[in-house]
Design a protein around this motif. Sequence first.
Motif, short mmCIF file in Angstrom:
data_model
loop_
_atom_site.label_atom_id
_atom_site.label_comp_id
_atom_site.label_asym_id
_atom_site.label_seq_id
_atom_site.Cartn_x
_atom_site.Cartn_y
_atom_site.Cartn_z
N GLN A 79 0.81 -1.22 0.00
CA GLN A 79 0.00 0.00 0.00
C GLN A 79 0.84 1.27 0.00
OE1 GLN A 79 -3.08 0.20 -0.55
NE2 GLN A 79 -3.69 -1.94 -0.31
N LEU A 80 2.17 1.13 -0.03
CA LEU A 80 3.02 2.31 -0.07
C LEU A 80 2.80 3.12 -1.36
CD1 LEU A 80 6.42 1.03 1.38
CD2 LEU A 80 4.77 2.57 2.46
N VAL A 81 2.38 2.45 -2.42
CA VAL A 81 2.07 3.17 -3.66
C VAL A 81 0.91 4.12 -3.44
CG1 VAL A 81 1.37 2.94 -6.05
CG2 VAL A 81 2.90 1.26 -5.06
N THR A 82 -0.14 3.64 -2.81
CA THR A 82 -1.28 4.50 -2.49
C THR A 82 -0.85 5.63 -1.58
OG1 THR A 82 -2.81 2.64 -2.70
CG2 THR A 82 -3.59 4.56 -1.50
N ALA A 83 0.00 5.32 -0.58
CA ALA A 83 0.50 6.35 0.33
C ALA A 83 1.29 7.41 -0.44
CB ALA A 83 1.38 5.72 1.40
N GLY A 84 2.12 6.96 -1.38
CA GLY A 84 2.90 7.90 -2.17
C GLY A 84 2.03 8.79 -3.04
N LEU A 85 1.03 8.19 -3.68
CA LEU A 85 0.10 8.97 -4.51
C LEU A 85 -0.63 10.01 -3.67
CD1 LEU A 85 -1.51 6.22 -6.79
CD2 LEU A 85 -0.31 8.27 -7.59
N ALA A 86 -1.16 9.58 -2.53
CA ALA A 86 -1.92 10.48 -1.68
C ALA A 86 -1.05 11.62 -1.15
CB ALA A 86 -2.54 9.69 -0.52
N PHE A 87 0.16 11.27 -0.74
CA PHE A 87 1.05 12.28 -0.17
C PHE A 87 1.48 13.28 -1.24
CE2 PHE A 87 5.17 13.70 1.65
CZ PHE A 87 4.68 14.19 2.85
N TRP A 88 1.82 12.79 -2.41
CA TRP A 88 2.21 13.69 -3.50
C TRP A 88 1.06 14.63 -3.88
CZ3 TRP A 88 0.92 12.99 -9.03
CH2 TRP A 88 1.52 13.95 -9.83
N LEU A 89 -0.15 14.07 -4.01
CA LEU A 89 -1.30 14.90 -4.34
C LEU A 89 -1.60 15.90 -3.23
CD1 LEU A 89 -3.67 12.21 -5.92
CD2 LEU A 89 -2.45 14.05 -7.12
N SER A 90 -1.31 15.52 -1.98
CA SER A 90 -1.57 16.42 -0.86
C SER A 90 -0.70 17.67 -0.92
CB SER A 90 -1.32 15.68 0.46
OG SER A 90 -1.69 16.48 1.57
N THR A 91 0.48 17.54 -1.53
CA THR A 91 1.36 18.70 -1.68
C THR A 91 0.99 19.54 -2.90
OG1 THR A 91 3.00 17.50 -3.01
CG2 THR A 91 3.25 17.44 -0.61
N LYS A 92 0.09 19.02 -3.73
CA LYS A 92 -0.28 19.71 -4.97
C LYS A 92 -1.61 20.45 -4.87
CE LYS A 92 3.14 18.62 -7.69
NZ LYS A 92 4.00 19.69 -8.28
#
Length: 284
Positions: A187-200
């Motif tokens: 699930q680290l992929v989902t975490a990475g997507l969510a975190f990246w989008l959170s900075t955008k």
Amino acid sequence: MSTLTETASGYRASSTLPLKVEFARQLKRRRTLIMGGILGALPFVLWIAFMIGGTPDGRDGQVTLMDTATASGANFAAVNLFVSAGFLLVIPVALFCGDTVASEASWSSLRYLLAAPVPRARLLWSKLVVGLGLSLAAMVLLPLVALAVGTAAYGWGSLELPTGGELAPGTAAQRLLIVVGYIFVSQLVTAGLAFWLSTKTDAPLGAVGGAVGLTIVGNVLDAVTALGDWRDFLPAHWQFAWADAVQPTPEWAGMAQGASVSVTYAVILFALAFRGFARKDVVS
């Protein structure tokens, strides 16, 4: 000509936004409590469903993991992980990692945190560690509650395998820990997507929904068999590789490949988040 940089006496960038403070702050939020309640309630919902529907039977003579759900507490815990790994456990990961920076921006508190001053890298690091910590806690909470409910309902015993045979309670507990660990890594992929989008974005729902949506797209693409070997590069293709751990002799090849794919995507996405946020003009 030299440049003199003045800092307040005793100021250390590494001491700003302590992890324990951020963790306590996020733990008390309503969305954290609600998500914990949902995950804690799932085992009771399945237990009631089995009470109403009776003992599951194999279909066409084939026994699946679901059909062994009432064999023991360990089987019940394994079934809870099986039914939730594909989608339900995606939500807390997307929520805890996506509702990080974006929530501060939506509250117009992000610029004040940076003016405290909290270095941008320190801010992201604290948010990411706490988000991943809460995600892991959510994945541990579900099987723990399921194991307690299953043991109370069906007794403490060996983990019966659909393929035949069984694992002793101690071995079963170790294998379930491996399963939880692999699900977290996957699930680290989902975490990475969510975190990246959170900075955008300044909209937490956009970051969370975007991560969940892209994860669903990955699952859909994995179902397209015409893609052939290209599916090996999709994290969704390996999301149930943990089933190889609940075998008489565990197989590690699938989990190793799935973990490497997930970690590779996650590292890239986390790096994009830190790089983009370092250059972002924060106005909210």
